[in-house]
Design a protein around this motif. Structure first.
Motif, PDB file in Angstrom:
ATOM      1  N   ALA A 245     -68.340   7.773  -0.363  1.00 23.77           N
ATOM      2  CA  ALA A 245     -68.600   6.691  -1.315  1.00 23.77           C
ATOM      3  C   ALA A 245     -67.344   5.864  -1.562  1.00 23.77           C
ATOM      4  O   ALA A 245     -66.238   6.391  -1.670  1.00 23.77           O
ATOM      5  CB  ALA A 245     -69.120   7.262  -2.631  1.00 23.77           C
ATOM      6  N   GLY A 246     -67.537   4.574  -1.633  1.00 20.40           N
ATOM      7  CA  GLY A 246     -66.426   3.664  -1.855  1.00 20.40           C
ATOM      8  C   GLY A 246     -66.108   3.488  -3.326  1.00 20.40           C
ATOM      9  O   GLY A 246     -66.793   4.033  -4.195  1.00 20.40           O
TER      10      GLY A 246
ATOM     11  N   GLU B 298     -72.441  10.021  -7.092  1.00 20.04           N
ATOM     12  CA  GLU B 298     -73.412   9.933  -8.183  1.00 20.04           C
ATOM     13  C   GLU B 298     -72.992   8.873  -9.202  1.00 20.04           C
ATOM     14  O   GLU B 298     -73.840   8.181  -9.777  1.00 20.04           O
ATOM     15  CB  GLU B 298     -73.582  11.288  -8.858  1.00 20.04           C
ATOM     16  N   PHE B 299     -71.704   8.761  -9.434  1.00 19.20           N
ATOM     17  CA  PHE B 299     -71.208   7.720 -10.330  1.00 19.20           C
ATOM     18  C   PHE B 299     -71.234   6.363  -9.624  1.00 19.20           C
ATOM     19  O   PHE B 299     -71.640   5.362 -10.210  1.00 19.20           O
ATOM     20  CB  PHE B 299     -69.788   8.042 -10.801  1.00 19.20           C
ATOM     21  N   ALA B 300     -70.802   6.332  -8.362  1.00 16.92           N
ATOM     22  CA  ALA B 300     -70.733   5.082  -7.613  1.00 16.92           C
ATOM     23  C   ALA B 300     -72.112   4.435  -7.507  1.00 16.92           C
ATOM     24  O   ALA B 300     -72.255   3.224  -7.707  1.00 16.92           O
ATOM     25  CB  ALA B 300     -70.141   5.332  -6.224  1.00 16.92           C
ATOM     26  N   ARG B 301     -73.134   5.228  -7.216  1.00 12.20           N
ATOM     27  CA  ARG B 301     -74.480   4.657  -7.061  1.00 12.20           C
ATOM     28  C   ARG B 301     -75.112   4.280  -8.400  1.00 12.20           C
ATOM     29  O   ARG B 301     -76.106   3.564  -8.442  1.00 12.20           O
ATOM     30  CB  ARG B 301     -75.395   5.607  -6.295  1.00 12.20           C
TER      31      ARG B 301
ATOM     32  N   VAL C 145     -69.903  -2.117 -11.877  1.00 15.37           N
ATOM     33  CA  VAL C 145     -69.271  -1.440 -13.012  1.00 15.37           C
ATOM     34  C   VAL C 145     -70.166  -0.325 -13.527  1.00 15.37           C
ATOM     35  O   VAL C 145     -71.333  -0.570 -13.844  1.00 15.37           O
ATOM     36  CB  VAL C 145     -68.934  -2.440 -14.148  1.00 15.37           C
ATOM     37  N   PHE C 146     -69.614   0.870 -13.618  1.00 20.08           N
ATOM     38  CA  PHE C 146     -70.322   2.004 -14.197  1.00 20.08           C
ATOM     39  C   PHE C 146     -70.163   1.932 -15.715  1.00 20.08           C
ATOM     40  O   PHE C 146     -69.052   1.902 -16.234  1.00 20.08           O
ATOM     41  CB  PHE C 146     -69.751   3.322 -13.656  1.00 20.08           C
ATOM     42  N   ARG C 147     -71.308   1.943 -16.415  1.00 21.32           N
ATOM     43  CA  ARG C 147     -71.307   1.859 -17.869  1.00 21.32           C
ATOM     44  C   ARG C 147     -71.936   3.098 -18.502  1.00 21.32           C
ATOM     45  O   ARG C 147     -72.171   3.130 -19.696  1.00 21.32           O
ATOM     46  CB  ARG C 147     -72.042   0.602 -18.316  1.00 21.32           C
ATOM     47  N   GLY C 148     -72.207   4.093 -17.705  1.00 19.80           N
ATOM     48  CA  GLY C 148     -72.825   5.313 -18.203  1.00 19.80           C
ATOM     49  C   GLY C 148     -74.213   5.479 -17.617  1.00 19.80           C
ATOM     50  O   GLY C 148     -74.760   4.578 -16.997  1.00 19.80           O
ATOM     51  N   PHE C 149     -74.781   6.658 -17.838  1.00 16.37           N
ATOM     52  CA  PHE C 149     -76.121   6.962 -17.320  1.00 16.37           C
ATOM     53  C   PHE C 149     -77.187   6.553 -18.321  1.00 16.37           C
ATOM     54  O   PHE C 149     -76.991   6.498 -19.482  1.00 16.37           O
ATOM     55  CB  PHE C 149     -76.250   8.458 -17.005  1.00 16.37           C
TER      56      PHE C 149
END
Length: 141
Positions: free
Chosen positions: A101-102, A127-130, A137-141
């Motif tokens: 994952a990049g 899992e975070f990247a996708r 930008v990851f903002r949470g699940f």
């Protein structure tokens, strides 16, 4: 190739030095416990060799050396994009030689969740990247 800092905890690398106030606020936000009481196990370092590099160049410069040659699965980078955008999304670079994952970006308040879960091998980087939004930008699940 970028130098991986020898730290006891996951590094948060400062690569942009234009605003000391933002750097200090980001550090405070990252080390503050979450509402659930989780704390990020991070160490703050500065790397002036990364000044003016793009996020692509920064990510490509870090070797995929975890777990064989490096003790941390990820490095967080405070770069020019982090400093310039209102949400201050940090660059998250994958150091695992087992996960393709990049990089992606994350809000400062998500560093705790990412660091905790990756350091405990509770979750994988991908899992975070996708789960990052359309803007990367990851903002949470």
């Amino acid at each position: 190739m970028a130098h991986l800092p020898e730290t006891w905890c996951v590094p948060v690398v400062r690569a942009d030095f234009r605003d000391d106030g933002i750097w200090e606020r980001l550090k405070d936000e990252i080390v503050s416990p979450t509402e659930e009481g989780f704390v990020a196990g991070v160490e703050f370092v500065e790397d002036r060799t990364l000044i003016d590099l793009s996020d692509t160049a920064i990510a490509a410069g870090y070797p995929r050396a975890y777990p064989h040659q490096y003790r941390h699965p990820v490095v967080f980078v405070v770069d020019a994009v982090t400093v310039s955008l209102p949400e201050h999304p940090l660059l998250v670079v994958n150091l695992s030689d087992r996960d393709e994952a990049g990089p992606f970006r994350t809000l400062p308040r998500q560093v705790q969740a990412i660091e905790n879960n990756l350091s405990l091998a509770n979750m994988d980087f991908f899992e975070f990247a996708r789960s990052a939004g359309p803007d990367g930008v990851f903002r949470g699940f």
